[in-house]
Design a protein around this motif. Structure first.
Motif, PDB file in Angstrom:
ATOM      1  N   GLN A  43       0.826  -1.200   0.000  1.00  0.00           N
ATOM      2  CA  GLN A  43       0.000   0.000   0.000  1.00  0.00           C
ATOM      3  C   GLN A  43       0.869   1.261   0.000  1.00  0.00           C
ATOM      4  N   LEU A  44       1.902   1.237   0.827  1.00  0.00           N
ATOM      5  CA  LEU A  44       2.805   2.389   0.883  1.00  0.00           C
ATOM      6  C   LEU A  44       3.514   2.594  -0.450  1.00  0.00           C
ATOM      7  N   GLU A  45       3.921   1.481  -1.068  1.00  0.00           N
ATOM      8  CA  GLU A  45       4.584   1.596  -2.372  1.00  0.00           C
ATOM      9  C   GLU A  45       3.630   2.156  -3.413  1.00  0.00           C
ATOM     10  N   ASN A  46       2.378   1.687  -3.376  1.00  0.00           N
ATOM     11  CA  ASN A  46       1.383   2.188  -4.317  1.00  0.00           C
ATOM     12  C   ASN A  46       1.176   3.693  -4.131  1.00  0.00           C
ATOM     13  N   TRP A  47       1.162   4.126  -2.877  1.00  0.00           N
ATOM     14  CA  TRP A  47       0.973   5.543  -2.612  1.00  0.00           C
ATOM     15  C   TRP A  47       2.094   6.360  -3.243  1.00  0.00           C
ATOM     16  N   HIS A  48       3.326   5.876  -3.072  1.00  0.00           N
ATOM     17  CA  HIS A  48       4.463   6.585  -3.666  1.00  0.00           C
ATOM     18  C   HIS A  48       4.370   6.574  -5.190  1.00  0.00           C
ATOM     19  N   ASN A  49       3.972   5.435  -5.759  1.00  0.00           N
ATOM     20  CA  ASN A  49       3.828   5.355  -7.211  1.00  0.00           C
ATOM     21  C   ASN A  49       2.758   6.315  -7.710  1.00  0.00           C
ATOM     22  N   GLN A  50       1.643   6.379  -6.965  1.00  0.00           N
ATOM     23  CA  GLN A  50       0.564   7.274  -7.359  1.00  0.00           C
ATOM     24  C   GLN A  50       0.991   8.735  -7.279  1.00  0.00           C
ATOM     25  N   GLN A  51       1.788   9.067  -6.251  1.00  0.00           N
ATOM     26  CA  GLN A  51       2.280  10.437  -6.139  1.00  0.00           C
ATOM     27  C   GLN A  51       3.189  10.791  -7.301  1.00  0.00           C
ATOM     28  N   GLU A  52       3.994   9.806  -7.729  1.00  0.00           N
ATOM     29  CA  GLU A  52       4.890  10.052  -8.861  1.00  0.00           C
ATOM     30  C   GLU A  52       4.083  10.290 -10.139  1.00  0.00           C
ATOM     31  N   VAL A  53       3.060   9.457 -10.361  1.00  0.00           N
ATOM     32  CA  VAL A  53       2.195   9.644 -11.527  1.00  0.00           C
ATOM     33  C   VAL A  53       1.489  10.989 -11.462  1.00  0.00           C
ATOM     34  N   LYS A  77       0.760  16.589 -13.299  1.00  0.00           N
ATOM     35  CA  LYS A  77       0.766  18.019 -13.007  1.00  0.00           C
ATOM     36  C   LYS A  77       1.767  18.745 -13.894  1.00  0.00           C
ATOM     37  N   ALA A  78       2.941  18.122 -14.081  1.00  0.00           N
ATOM     38  CA  ALA A  78       3.963  18.747 -14.915  1.00  0.00           C
ATOM     39  C   ALA A  78       3.486  18.868 -16.359  1.00  0.00           C
ATOM     40  N   GLN A  79       2.842  17.804 -16.863  1.00  0.00           N
ATOM     41  CA  GLN A  79       2.327  17.858 -18.222  1.00  0.00           C
ATOM     42  C   GLN A  79       1.234  18.908 -18.356  1.00  0.00           C
ATOM     43  N   ARG A  80       0.357  18.957 -17.335  1.00  0.00           N
ATOM     44  CA  ARG A  80      -0.722  19.941 -17.370  1.00  0.00           C
ATOM     45  C   ARG A  80      -0.157  21.362 -17.322  1.00  0.00           C
ATOM     46  N   SER A  81       0.907  21.538 -16.542  1.00  0.00           N
ATOM     47  CA  SER A  81       1.531  22.852 -16.441  1.00  0.00           C
ATOM     48  C   SER A  81       2.118  23.283 -17.780  1.00  0.00           C
ATOM     49  N   LEU A  82       2.755  22.330 -18.485  1.00  0.00           N
ATOM     50  CA  LEU A  82       3.314  22.657 -19.795  1.00  0.00           C
ATOM     51  C   LEU A  82       2.207  23.047 -20.768  1.00  0.00           C
TER      52      LEU A  82
END
Length: 269
Positions: free
Chosen positions: A111-121, A126-131
């Motif tokens: 679960q913790l790993e999934n949370w980190h993966n989701q934050q990365e995605v 967000k970066a793509q949306r910002s561009l």
């Protein structure tokens, strides 16, 4: 050895009832006078199988003596628990394994790993949306319209100096055609669009440019990229009237294998 292999001995065993007459259909059909309401009215011939397990494909068959699940190596099941948890909870990047080694519960670690993966995605999105927002926020002018997007998707295959490879832009004696554009002063561009494929197999890097003696009122995009054999590349030729009268120039699109030239005429309407 599979499940069916375990039944090979039973399938090859002698018939438990060697009297064919007792197994004939006629000997096992209930008399019509015993049928009540389209169902059996006499249960004398009913045989109860106390080992019937419900007929589930993984639970054995009636009379085979196996009431439970197929026999599995429990050590294999134990070893697969961690992988099952990963499959159930998400992708394994190694972070969960590190937590498990530190004593964290398997499901909690995943679960913790999934949370980190989701934050990365999330951060990537967000970066793509910002561009995208930055691109959309640029003040558009008549010089920066949607036709400029034609330059996307025609990236070159190789990096080399085209001017050095092709030399100075020179018109060919064989003219493909004439592009006639009429524009108004201070009223934007007159536009001509055309498509071109690579007449030879595969991809070829191209240069699209006007000869040095052509007036600066003419532009063409994309100015370079790769021509495909099966898919046409779209070119946009523009003329922006700077003064009264008529101007002429030559557009040259060339690769290492061919050169095509168009005469371009710009008129002020």
């Amino acid at each position: 050895m599979g499940y069916l292999d375990d039944l090979a001995a039973d399938l090859s065993a002698p018939d438990s009832n060697p009297i064919p007459a007792e197994e004939a259909r006629e000997a096992n059909v209930m008399s019509k006078d015993k049928i009540v309401g389209a169902g059996p009215g006499d249960w004398d011939s009913y045989v109860e199988f106390d080992e019937f397990d419900g007929g589930d494909g993984q639970m054995g068959v009636a009379g085979d003596g196996n009431k439970g699940l197929d026999k599995f190596d429990m050590s294999t099941i134990a070893k697969s628990k961690s992988m099952s948890a990963k499959n159930a909870w998400g992708t394994n990047t190694g972070y969960a394994d590190t937590l498990i080694e530190q004593g964290v519960d398997t499901s909690r670690a995943q679960q913790l790993e999934n949370w980190h993966n989701q934050q990365e995605v999330l951060q990537k999105r967000k970066a793509q949306r910002s561009l995208t927002e930055d691109f959309d926020s640029v003040d558009s002018t008549e010089d920066e319209n949607w036709r400029n997007l034609a330059s996307f998707g025609v990236e070159r295959n190789q990096e080399f100096d085209m001017d050095e490879a092709f030399g100075a832009v020179a018109a060919d004696t064989n003219i493909e055609g004439t592009i006639d554009l009429t524009g108004q002063m201070n009223a934007g561009y007159a536009v001509h669009e055309m498509s071109l494929k690579n007449p030879y197999m595969g991809f070829a890097d191209f240069r699209a440019a006007f000869t040095d003696d052509s007036p600066k009122e003419f532009t063409c995009s994309p100015s370079e990229g790769a021509l495909k054999q099966r898919e046409a590349t779209d070119f946009t030729v523009k003329f922006k009237a700077q003064g009264p009268g008529v101007v002429e120039g030559y557009l040259v699109i060339e690769t290492e294998d061919f050169k095509k030239t168009w005469k371009v005429i710009g008129r002020t309407g």
